[in-house]
Design an enzyme around this catalytic site. Structure first.
Site, PDB file in Angstrom:
ATOM      1  N   HIS A 199       0.845  -1.201   0.000  1.00 55.48           N
ATOM      2  CA  HIS A 199       0.000   0.000   0.000  1.00 55.48           C
ATOM      3  C   HIS A 199       0.874   1.242   0.000  1.00 55.48           C
ATOM      4  CE1 HIS A 199      -0.292   0.839   4.630  1.00 55.48           C
ATOM      5  NE2 HIS A 199       0.851   0.275   4.339  1.00 55.48           N
ATOM      6  N   CYS A 240       6.106   5.755   4.198  1.00 52.33           N
ATOM      7  CA  CYS A 240       4.852   5.109   3.808  1.00 52.33           C
ATOM      8  C   CYS A 240       4.212   5.797   2.606  1.00 52.33           C
ATOM      9  CB  CYS A 240       3.866   5.084   4.972  1.00 52.33           C
ATOM     10  SG  CYS A 240       4.424   4.039   6.336  1.00 52.33           S
ATOM     11  N   HIS A 300       4.957   0.126  -0.676  1.00 52.01           N
ATOM     12  CA  HIS A 300       5.726  -0.676   0.272  1.00 52.01           C
ATOM     13  C   HIS A 300       4.793  -1.765   0.788  1.00 52.01           C
ATOM     14  CE1 HIS A 300       3.614   2.064   2.992  1.00 52.01           C
ATOM     15  NE2 HIS A 300       3.825   1.179   3.953  1.00 52.01           N
ATOM     16  N   HIS A 311      -1.341 -10.693  -1.349  1.00 52.99           N
ATOM     17  CA  HIS A 311      -0.506 -10.359  -2.505  1.00 52.99           C
ATOM     18  C   HIS A 311      -1.178  -9.351  -3.438  1.00 52.99           C
ATOM     19  CE1 HIS A 311       1.733 -13.822  -0.999  1.00 52.99           C
ATOM     20  NE2 HIS A 311       2.777 -13.247  -1.592  1.00 52.99           N
TER      21      HIS A 311
END
Length: 139
Positions: free
Chosen positions: A14, A33, A39, A80
């Site tokens: 995300h 992030c 990541h 995934h």
């Protein structure tokens, strides 16, 4: 009152990014992030059901059935995947753990009700890392 839990695992990527903000503000607020190339995390989802044991089975909920529901309704949709791009119930939403666990609740609450006559969904705990997690008890 008995509380019974099932832990499941999934991997997902995300990015935390607010499109209404500048690149600089996104990096300031979200740090790494907000990485443009995403990541990923090894998530753990703990689903807890509470209730009284059924007098005929001794179960609050059959853990095999609970596992099947979690896998079919949540894990298969998230594992995934890119939470921002691939997951229908996350479209247009910030892909934070807080929002993700609330969306998972919306899926799981009615599904749990279908597999237990004496229990109900009590909480979801979502680990993003071994040290960072959110816990949700519904609305």
């Amino acid at each position: 009152m008995i509380y019974i839990s099932r832990k499941e695992h999934f991997n997902a990527a995300h990015k935390l990014y607010n499109p209404n903000w500048s690149e600089e503000k996104n990096v300031e607020v979200f740090g790494p992030c907000a990485n443009a190339n995403w990541h990923g995390h090894n998530f753990e989802l703990i689903t807890t059901v509470k209730g009284e044991p059924d007098p005929e089975t001794g179960f609050v909920v059959d853990l095999k059935q609970l596992s099947n529901v979690i896998r079919a309704e949540v894990i298969e949709k998230l594992d995934h995947k890119n939470l921002n791009m691939d997951v229908d119930f996350m479209q247009g939403k910030m892909a934070s753990c807080e929002i993700l666990v609330m969306e998972i609740w919306k899926i799981m609450e009615p599904e749990v009700a279908k597999i237990t006559s004496t229990g109900k969904l009590h909480s979801l705990r979502l680990y993003e890392t071994p040290r960072n997690f959110v816990e949700y008890f519904g609305e």
